[in-house]
Design a protein around this motif. Structure first.
Motif, PDB file in Angstrom:
ATOM      1  N   LYS A  58       0.762  -1.145  -0.077  1.00 41.29           N
ATOM      2  CA  LYS A  58      -0.102  -0.079   0.025  1.00 41.29           C
ATOM      3  C   LYS A  58       0.860   1.307  -0.004  1.00 41.29           C
ATOM      4  O   LYS A  58       1.977   1.136   0.604  1.00 41.29           O
ATOM      5  CB  LYS A  58      -0.959   0.042   1.136  1.00 41.29           C
ATOM      6  N   THR A  59       0.286   2.258  -0.755  1.00 40.55           N
ATOM      7  CA  THR A  59       0.909   3.634  -0.751  1.00 40.55           C
ATOM      8  C   THR A  59       0.143   4.539  -0.195  1.00 40.55           C
ATOM      9  O   THR A  59      -0.993   4.572  -0.777  1.00 40.55           O
ATOM     10  CB  THR A  59       1.634   4.039  -2.240  1.00 40.55           C
ATOM     11  N   THR A  60       0.479   5.513   0.816  1.00 39.45           N
ATOM     12  CA  THR A  60      -0.337   6.340   1.319  1.00 39.45           C
ATOM     13  C   THR A  60       0.277   7.746   1.370  1.00 39.45           C
ATOM     14  O   THR A  60       1.454   7.790   1.352  1.00 39.45           O
ATOM     15  CB  THR A  60      -0.978   6.156   2.759  1.00 39.45           C
ATOM     16  N   GLU A  61      -0.683   8.846   1.400  1.00 37.88           N
ATOM     17  CA  GLU A  61      -0.117  10.308   1.543  1.00 37.88           C
ATOM     18  C   GLU A  61       0.397  10.319   2.919  1.00 37.88           C
ATOM     19  O   GLU A  61      -0.485   9.758   4.001  1.00 37.88           O
ATOM     20  CB  GLU A  61      -1.272  11.145   1.198  1.00 37.88           C
ATOM     21  N   PRO A  62       1.148  11.271   3.278  1.00 37.14           N
ATOM     22  CA  PRO A  62       1.431  11.648   4.873  1.00 37.14           C
ATOM     23  C   PRO A  62       0.286  11.987   5.199  1.00 37.14           C
ATOM     24  O   PRO A  62      -0.408  12.896   4.621  1.00 37.14           O
ATOM     25  CB  PRO A  62       2.745  12.540   4.796  1.00 37.14           C
TER      26      PRO A  62
END
Lengths: 252, 386
Positions: free
Chosen positions: A223-227
């Motif tokens: 998964k990649t998420t915004e800070p």
């Protein structure tokens, strides 16, 4: 001595990155791409070694999509002598993993026999900080990471490293892999005559198959998420209220 | 049709942009405050520009320039538009008119100018002769085998740093059916020539660190060797070499507009009022849409005019269209950007008020908007006999 400088095409450091809607990574479509800033420092250092008479040839190598050609042309315009492009994917969103990159670089090293590899300490896209170290393991060469100063003395390199809490100077036997840090130098601008010359410098195009290296991914991005966005602050009336609030928060 | 830049062009753009961001922009506020560029700072920019091989890149290779095409040079000029006019003056682009130098003039003026050893300026405008160049009162009269110059030039940019100036003066009058018509001649005049003085000009609202000067000629005696081109051939020299300056104004305006727009866009995304980024309000978002559309239009108009020059196609009308539209676009963009910043846009803590002021001159110098419209309309109507 030949110096090999691996350069990576990454999202430009000025671009505000956006995570793709499906969370599979960062959106790279129609985004400005540039040479990884740490790699630019490595190219600069290699050119300085050449100018100081410590190196005869600077070879830039890039692994990734065909468009990495532009990154290599930039290296050539800065002053590298020739370039090797290993086209390992045609999808801009596919990142070739550090181990595969290190294996390909090992194969290039076997062919070119450089005396020194100068690479960026990490690429600003994934911040892996792994390729240089893996390459040292694969080649069995000396390794010096996070260099803020590099001196070549005969068969040795004297490298000052930026470590937690200070600087460490080590002496390594050549050939060596040196990964460079931000404060090593300030990369030059490409001069106009060099920009014009860059097109005429040799740029060899290869594929991983030419080196018998399998670049299939071994890692899976879950998964990649915004800070997390910062929460809005509170405006206080006066210093007394500020002090009271800080005490309340246990900050003082 | 192919609208992409070549790899070389991309690198030229990226180098000049970085140069402007690193070597020019940090000094802008100080230069604006001082009203001039300190000599050491100007020399440093010039030295770095020479080392980069960009100095006089508008000149052909056979005289030591970089031999850039008009399109390439327009890209350079466009990126320089992101910096202050006062400082990018030292990112040397000597006047193309020096290509008219012949014989010993090449060694004395052209080559040192290209090498960055001598700075030049161009003097045409007079208090009573602006758009009406032929109305000039500056005269050069033959006397004892020399030329004797008398008259005044004003609004002369770059003169305070110039080692020599290319000066236009009337050298005779032709009687024509439409009345008397002055003949002009261009002269190369060294700083320090007896009878020639460079005085500070007026305080201008635009480009404060880039002063204008007043040049006076009081029985200034010049030998034949100082004639640039041929006697009475001033108009030919002008037409051969100066038509391109309109293109550089257009390109500069595009670059300046992009920088201004970038700041306004960022501010519209970051500044919150009424609980949301102000860019979400159509009152702010729509002007941004208009701005980027106009900037792109001016950009392509300018690049295509430059391309026409390189292709040897008729380009006089197109260059005027680019100059007209880009300079008027810049006025709208700087005004609308300042509006997005609200009150803060007027304060000199931010460069918005400077961009807004600087923009005003672009519609005036190198041919006013009215002159450009005249050129464009005559180009359209003359073939129709009107």
């Amino acid at each position: 001595m030949k110096v090999l400088v691996p350069v990576k095409r990454v999202i430009d450091y000025n671009v505000k990155v956006r995570v793709k809607a499906d969370g599979s990574g960062v959106d790279l479509a129609n985004v400005k791409m540039s040479m990884n800033p740490f790699d630019e420092i490595a190219v600069e250092e290699a050119i300085r070694l050449k100018e100081a008479g410590k190196a005869e040839e600077v070879i830039a190598v890039s692994i990734g999509v065909k468009q990495a050609q532009e990154t290599l042309r930039t290296a050539l315009a800065m002053g590298a002598d020739r370039a090797i492009l290993i086209v390992a994917t045609d999808d801009v969103h596919t990142d070739i993993e550090p181990l595969a990159v290190a294996k390909l670089l090992k194969a290039v090293i076997d062919e070119e026999q450089p005396g020194l590899v100068l690479c960026g300490k990490q690429a600003i896209d994934n911040d892996m900080n792994a390729t240089g170290q893996m390459l040292a393991a694969l080649t069995g060469w000396s390794q010096a990471t996070f260099a803020s100063e590099v001196k070549i003395e005969g068969d040795h390199a004297i490298v000052t490293r930026e470590v937690d809490g200070g600087l460490q100077t080590i002496k390594v036997t050549m050939p060596a892999i040196v990964s460079v840090d931000l404060r090593l130098n300030e990369p030059r601008y490409a001069s106009l005559p060099n920009i014009m010359k860059a097109k005429k410098k040799p740029l060899e195009e290869k594929t991983p198959a030419d080196y018998g290296v399998d670049v299939a991914p071994r890692l899976q991005v879950v998964k990649t998420t915004e800070p997390e966005t910062r929460k809005a602050g509170v405006m206080v009336r006066d210093v007394d209220t500020l002090v009271a609030k800080l005490k309340e928060a246990g900050a003082i | 049709m192919h609208f992409g830049l070549t790899g070389e062009q991309e690198m030229i753009v990226s180098t000049v942009r970085s140069f402007v961001e690193t070597e020019i922009q940090p000094h802008e506020a100080e230069v604006e405050r001082l009203g001039h560029v300190p000599q050491e700072l100007g020399d440093e920019i010039r030295r770095k520009c020479i080392a980069l091989g960009f100095y006089a890149c508008n000149f052909p290779e056979e005289v030591g320039g970089a031999g850039l095409s008009h399109l390439d040079f327009t890209l350079v000029e466009r990126e320089l538009g992101r910096g202050s006019m006062a400082l990018v003056h030292f990112f040397g682009r000597p006047q193309n008119i020096l290509m008219a130098c012949e014989g010993a003039q090449r060694e004395k003026y052209l080559l040192p100018a290209v090498r960055g050893e001598k700075l030049d300026a161009l003097a045409m405008t007079e208090p009573d002769a602006g758009s009406d160049v032929r109305g000039m009162k500056c005269t050069a009269v033959r006397q004892g085998g020399d030329w004797v110059l008398n008259g005044t030039k004003h609004f002369i940019s770059g003169a305070e740093h110039a080692d020599f100036v290319t000066v236009f003066a009337a050298t005779g009058v032709d009687e024509t059916a439409k009345g008397p018509k002055k003949r002009l001649t261009a002269f190369l005049v060294d700083r320090g020539t007896p009878g020639f003085a460079i005085r500070p000009g007026y305080a201008s609202v635009s480009h404060r660190g880039y002063p204008n000067s007043i040049l006076t000629f009081d029985d200034c005696r010049l030998p034949d060797a100082q004639v640039l081109g041929v006697v009475d051939g001033g108009f030919d020299v002008m037409n051969d070499w100066l038509h391109g300056t309109r293109l550089t104004v257009a390109a500069f305006c595009v670059g300046r507009a992009r920088r201004c727009f970038d700041l306004a866009l960022k501010y519209a995304a970051e500044r919150h009022q009424f609980g949301q980024p102000i860019g979400r309000f159509q009152g702010v978002g729509f002007p941004l849409a208009d701005m980027v559309t106009e900037i792109d239009a001016a950009d392509w108009l300018t690049l295509s005019a430059a391309w026409r020059v390189d292709e040897g196609l008729p380009s006089n009308r197109e260059i005027s269209s680019a100059k007209l539209y880009a300079s008027e676009m810049l006025a709208r963009v700087t005004d609308a950007s300042l509006q997005i910043f609200g009150g803060m846009g007027l304060m000199d803590d931010l460069p918005m008020e400077r961009f807004w002021r600087d923009a005003r001159v672009e519609r005036i110098w190198d041919g006013t908007s009215e002159i450009q419209r005249h050129i464009i309309s005559r180009d359209l109507l003359r073939p129709l006999g009107a």
